[in-house]
Design an enzyme around this catalytic site. Sequence first.
Site, mmCIF file in Angstrom:
data_model
loop_
_atom_site.group_PDB
_atom_site.id
_atom_site.type_symbol
_atom_site.label_atom_id
_atom_site.label_comp_id
_atom_site.label_asym_id
_atom_site.label_seq_id
_atom_site.Cartn_x
_atom_site.Cartn_y
_atom_site.Cartn_z
ATOM 1 N N GLU A 46 -75.329 -47.194 106.130
ATOM 2 C CA GLU A 46 -75.804 -46.511 104.887
ATOM 3 C C GLU A 46 -75.984 -45.143 105.202
ATOM 4 O O GLU A 46 -76.797 -44.807 106.753
ATOM 5 C CB GLU A 46 -76.628 -47.233 104.136
ATOM 6 C CG GLU A 46 -75.962 -47.634 102.488
ATOM 7 C CD GLU A 46 -75.516 -46.130 102.123
ATOM 8 O OE1 GLU A 46 -75.425 -45.366 102.102
ATOM 9 O OE2 GLU A 46 -75.675 -46.674 100.404
ATOM 10 N N ASP B 130 -82.316 -45.057 99.102
ATOM 11 C CA ASP B 130 -83.076 -44.168 98.153
ATOM 12 C C ASP B 130 -84.340 -45.175 97.673
ATOM 13 O O ASP B 130 -84.606 -45.463 97.526
ATOM 14 C CB ASP B 130 -82.747 -43.324 97.353
ATOM 15 C CG ASP B 130 -83.718 -42.382 95.806
ATOM 16 O OD1 ASP B 130 -84.088 -42.222 96.718
ATOM 17 O OD2 ASP B 130 -82.483 -41.994 95.336
ATOM 18 N N PHE C 16 -85.018 -34.729 97.545
ATOM 19 C CA PHE C 16 -83.496 -34.678 97.971
ATOM 20 C C PHE C 16 -83.226 -33.977 99.116
ATOM 21 O O PHE C 16 -83.391 -32.695 99.396
ATOM 22 C CB PHE C 16 -83.203 -33.679 97.183
ATOM 23 C CG PHE C 16 -80.889 -34.443 96.925
ATOM 24 C CD1 PHE C 16 -80.387 -35.484 96.298
ATOM 25 C CD2 PHE C 16 -80.094 -33.589 97.504
ATOM 26 C CE1 PHE C 16 -79.751 -35.604 96.402
ATOM 27 C CE2 PHE C 16 -79.453 -33.337 97.174
ATOM 28 C CZ PHE C 16 -78.588 -34.561 96.884
ATOM 29 N N ARG D 37 -71.580 -31.785 103.276
ATOM 30 C CA ARG D 37 -72.055 -33.388 104.136
ATOM 31 C C ARG D 37 -71.784 -32.395 105.571
ATOM 32 O O ARG D 37 -71.395 -33.385 106.557
ATOM 33 C CB ARG D 37 -70.251 -34.119 103.296
ATOM 34 C CG ARG D 37 -70.492 -34.719 101.866
ATOM 35 C CD ARG D 37 -69.423 -35.589 102.165
ATOM 36 N NE ARG D 37 -69.673 -35.855 101.080
ATOM 37 C CZ ARG D 37 -70.509 -37.100 99.924
ATOM 38 N NH1 ARG D 37 -71.211 -37.918 101.089
ATOM 39 N NH2 ARG D 37 -70.250 -37.423 99.009
HETATM 40 P P1 5GP Z 1 -80.353 -46.302 95.309
HETATM 41 O O1 5GP Z 1 -79.377 -47.049 95.980
HETATM 42 O O2 5GP Z 1 -80.861 -46.438 97.679
HETATM 43 O O3 5GP Z 1 -81.215 -45.625 95.476
HETATM 44 O O4 5GP Z 1 -79.675 -44.490 96.794
HETATM 45 C C1 5GP Z 1 -78.385 -44.885 97.637
HETATM 46 C C2 5GP Z 1 -77.528 -43.645 97.420
HETATM 47 O O5 5GP Z 1 -77.792 -42.519 96.740
HETATM 48 C C3 5GP Z 1 -77.762 -43.231 98.977
HETATM 49 O O6 5GP Z 1 -75.991 -43.634 100.090
HETATM 50 C C4 5GP Z 1 -77.299 -41.662 98.532
HETATM 51 O O7 5GP Z 1 -75.786 -41.763 98.458
HETATM 52 C C5 5GP Z 1 -77.627 -41.555 97.848
HETATM 53 N N1 5GP Z 1 -79.240 -40.150 98.262
HETATM 54 C C6 5GP Z 1 -79.941 -40.822 97.330
HETATM 55 N N2 5GP Z 1 -80.589 -39.828 98.156
HETATM 56 C C7 5GP Z 1 -80.271 -38.550 98.510
HETATM 57 C C8 5GP Z 1 -80.539 -37.627 98.763
HETATM 58 O O8 5GP Z 1 -81.270 -36.908 98.879
HETATM 59 N N3 5GP Z 1 -79.840 -36.826 99.250
HETATM 60 C C9 5GP Z 1 -78.081 -37.085 98.535
HETATM 61 N N4 5GP Z 1 -77.670 -36.087 98.762
HETATM 62 N N5 5GP Z 1 -77.770 -38.209 97.980
HETATM 63 C C10 5GP Z 1 -78.913 -39.227 98.174
HETATM 64 MG MG MG Z 2 -74.379 -43.310 99.860
#
Ligand code: 5GP
Ligand code: MG
Length: 179
Positions: A103, A107, A156, A169
């Site tokens: 991954e 988050d 972020f 990216r």
């Molecule tokens: P979760 O499901 O754990 O809340 O989020 C996972 C996904 O959210 C990650 O795989 C990523 O794609 C996106 N994400 C979470 N935090 C960030 C961040 O700070 N920056 C970016 N670009 N994507 C994030």
């Molecule tokens: Mg992701």
Amino acid sequence: MVRETNIADKKFVLHISREQIAARIEELAGSICAQYKDKTPHFIVVLNGAAVFAVDLIKALEMQLTVSFVRLSSYHGLASSGHVKTIIGLDDSFVGRPVIIVEDIIDTGKTLYDFLPEVWDKNPSSVNIATFLTKPGALKYAVAADYTAFEIENKFVVGYGLDYNELGRNLPDLYMLAE
Ligand code: 5GP
Ligand code: MG
């Protein structure tokens, strides 16, 4: 490498350099090799965000492995939409074998929390998680990474595979949203 970069309407500042990332990946690769040598693990890379990290990680692994990609979607802009869709799914190639999910960032943990049962459904011998980043301050679901490159604060970030509305990216370093 630049210390600041603008993407669309937002300003980002350098947070982790490409040199720091490369050094940390070597360390992670050493640990993964120690655990999986001679086990031929299967890597499941979560697109799009983990693509850059996964490519660098698997190139650093001196062992036999297989790799495939899944596409899950939950994020739009700066905040999670709260539900996860599988866009490109899993095949059966890793039945009975150890799996390592790759991954970009954990988050809230929602994405992997929802995805893990799908992986276990295919009957791998084990499932572990390697993530480029974790945000411990944002975690809401019981998901723990076995290999984490960096823990960051609850802000972020973009670059090294991670996007802001699909941009950024390709940045080789990691940037954090400016105050
Ligand atoms: P979760 O499901 O754990 O809340 O989020 C996972 C996904 O959210 C990650 O795989 C990523 O794609 C996106 N994400 C979470 N935090 C960030 C961040 O700070 N920056 C970016 N670009 N994507 C994030
Ligand atoms: Mg992701």
